[in-house]
Enzyme design. Structure first.
Site, PDB file in Angstrom:
ATOM      1  N   GLY A   1      30.507  44.884  17.478  1.00  0.00           N
ATOM      2  CA  GLY A   1      29.650  46.295  16.940  1.00  0.00           C
ATOM      3  C   GLY A   1      28.879  46.556  17.962  1.00  0.00           C
TER       4      GLY A   1
ATOM      5  CG  ASP B   1      42.329  45.187   9.992  1.00  0.00           C
ATOM      6  OD1 ASP B   1      43.005  44.011   9.830  1.00  0.00           O
ATOM      7  OD2 ASP B   1      41.159  45.243   9.918  1.00  0.00           O
TER       8      ASP B   1
ATOM      9  CG  MET C   1      42.534  38.541   9.388  1.00  0.00           C
ATOM     10  SD  MET C   1      42.060  38.775  11.078  1.00  0.00           S
ATOM     11  CE  MET C   1      40.982  37.136  11.327  1.00  0.00           C
TER      12      MET C   1
ATOM     13  NE  ARG D   1      35.515  45.147   8.930  1.00  0.00           N
ATOM     14  CZ  ARG D   1      34.346  44.011   8.898  1.00  0.00           C
ATOM     15  NH1 ARG D   1      34.937  42.853   9.351  1.00  0.00           N
ATOM     16  NH2 ARG D   1      33.115  44.105   8.389  1.00  0.00           N
TER      17      ARG D   1
ATOM     18  NE  ARG E   1      47.657  21.508  -3.067  1.00  0.00           N
ATOM     19  CZ  ARG E   1      47.340  21.225  -4.245  1.00  0.00           C
ATOM     20  NH1 ARG E   1      46.835  21.821  -5.255  1.00  0.00           N
ATOM     21  NH2 ARG E   1      47.541  19.651  -4.502  1.00  0.00           N
TER      22      ARG E   1
HETATM   23  O1  F6P Z   1      39.791  44.257  12.967  1.00  0.00           O
HETATM   24  C1  F6P Z   1      40.744  43.454  12.909  1.00  0.00           C
HETATM   25  C2  F6P Z   1      40.239  42.276  12.216  1.00  0.00           C
HETATM   26  O2  F6P Z   1      41.175  41.430  12.434  1.00  0.00           O
HETATM   27  C3  F6P Z   1      39.945  42.293  10.712  1.00  0.00           C
HETATM   28  O3  F6P Z   1      40.962  42.254   9.840  1.00  0.00           O
HETATM   29  C4  F6P Z   1      39.012  41.152  10.359  1.00  0.00           C
HETATM   30  O4  F6P Z   1      38.267  41.158   9.428  1.00  0.00           O
HETATM   31  C5  F6P Z   1      38.387  41.192  11.828  1.00  0.00           C
HETATM   32  O5  F6P Z   1      39.174  41.559  12.809  1.00  0.00           O
HETATM   33  C6  F6P Z   1      37.823  39.707  12.239  1.00  0.00           C
HETATM   34  O6  F6P Z   1      37.187  39.898  13.393  1.00  0.00           O
HETATM   35  P1  F6P Z   1      36.438  38.597  14.221  1.00  0.00           P
HETATM   36  O7  F6P Z   1      36.524  37.263  13.368  1.00  0.00           O
HETATM   37  O8  F6P Z   1      37.228  38.454  15.320  1.00  0.00           O
HETATM   38  O9  F6P Z   1      35.045  39.116  14.146  1.00  0.00           O
END
Ligand code: F6P
Length: 359
Positions: A81, A137, A179, A181, A275
């Site tokens: 970011g 994603d 994954m 987010r 699990r």
């Molecule tokens: O943007 C893709 C993604 O794989 C998300 O689904 C996940 O939350 C994130 O990246 C994790 O990113 P990192 O662990 O590399 O910061």
């Protein structure tokens, strides 16, 4: 013919399968036009930091190597970011870097966040920009598919298949955390492909009773096992996100909703053993499947073609079975693409008897 002599190509955001194939397509198409290609290292940092970090990529040193067939990013990528308050400062360094490197255009392979940040950086310089969407994603706006998504779906589906087999041996319900987010595309596509019994995504509210009722129905039918797929970005029933941490700019790092569900469901229902498997970053790697390689080739070639036609500030997309393009401001304005809760994927899940939440 454009006046372009040298372009930069960079990868930005979380990596995924197909990035190197995309870089390779850019190198091949640009080289054929007589342009020089600088592979910029570590996202935009190869431009904004000093000394600048890049490598001249050619067909013989890159496209002819095994790299285009491998996942990861040869160039490195940044997924940390950017504080919005530092954007102005970084943009100034970006404009200086672009000038010093003599770049006429930049091809950015990234998700919606990267498109937003890099197109903003480009405003302060004369450099042209074309975006190529990538993300597991699949939430980059307007394009139906981004590079990397199908390989991740394949990985998750294979994991579901394997977990289903061990679940059979042990009378278990397997919870698979994938994954995603903000958006549940990866969970939904792999749950549909892998015939999961329950699929929980951030876009649709759910309750534990709904999950338990589905498990009871499976038991009544005489099946001794079940598979539950859950997106990492799913919140608890009352809307609390389950997160493990924050990254250096304060963005949430997800993880743990699978274990939370396991604990809560097993308190109330014990006809199955539960699990949890969290697929984690394995989803971002693996051999790119053919469709991701196809997108890589089409997107790379079309991005170069757009620059050659004098286009700027655009992103290539996949829509209605072919490659097209849209303006980057439209991409940024549209924002993250979530699962259409009234769409065909959700209705198919319901038709197939999957519990997908309270909808
Ligand atoms: O943007 C893709 C993604 O794989 C998300 O689904 C996940 O939350 C994130 O990246 C994790 O990113 P990192 O662990 O590399 O910061």
């Amino acid at each position: 013919m454009s006046k372009i002599k040298r372009i930069g190509v960079l990868t930005s955001g979380g990596d995924c399968a197909g990035l190197n194939a995309t870089i390779s397509a850019v190198v091949e198409a640009a080289t054929k036009k007589g342009w020089e290609v600088y592979g910029i290292k570590d996202g935009t940092e190869g431009i904004t930091e000093k000394p600048h970090s890049y490598e001249v990529l050619t067909i013989s040193n890159f496209s002819d190597s095994p790299w285009p067939r491998l996942s990861g990013s040869y160039l490195g990528s940044l997924n940390k970011g950017l504080r919005i308050e530092s954007l102005e400062e970084v943009s100034k360094r970006f404009a200086i870097g672009v000038k010093e490197l003599g770049l006429d255009a930049i091809i950015v392979i990234g998700g919606d966040g990267s498109m937003n940040i890099v197109s903003n950086m480009c405003k302060g310089s004369l450099v042209k920009i074309i975006g190529i969407p990538k993300t597991i994603d699949n939430d980059t706006p307007i394009t139906e598919f981004s590079v990397g998504f199908q390989t991740a779906v394949q990985y998750c589906t294979t994991a579901i298949d394997s977990l289903e087999l061990t679940a059979r041996s042990h009378n278990r319900a397997m919870i698979v955390e994938v994954m995603g987010r903000d958006a549940g595309h990866l969970a939904l596509h792999s749950a549909l492909a892998g015939n999961a019994d329950v699929c929980l995504i951030p876009e649709i509210p759910y309750n534990l009773d709904g999950i338990i009722n589905k498990l009871k129905e499976i038991k009544r039918r005489g099946r001794n096992h079940a598979v539950i797929v859950v997106s990492e970005g799913l919140k608890t029933e009352n809307g609390t996100p389950i997160t493990s941490n924050k990254n250096m700019v304060g963005e949430t790092i997800y993880g743990g909703i699978g274990q939370y569900l396991c604990d809560e469901i097993s308190k109330r229902y014990n006809e199955f053993q539960f699990r949890v498997t969290t697929l984690g970053h394995l989803q971002r790697s693996g051999v790119p499947v053919a469709f991701d390689r196809l997108l890589a080739s089409l997107f790379g070639a079309n991005a170069v073609e757009l620059l050659d036609k004098g286009e700027d500030n655009k992103m290539v997309i996949w829509k209605n079975g072919e490659v097209s393009y849209v303006s980057l401001p439209e991409v940024v304005k549209t924002g993250t693409t979530l699962v259409n809760v009234k769409g065909k994927y959700v209705s198919a899940a319901k038709e197939l008897g999957m519990y997908i939440g309270e909808i």
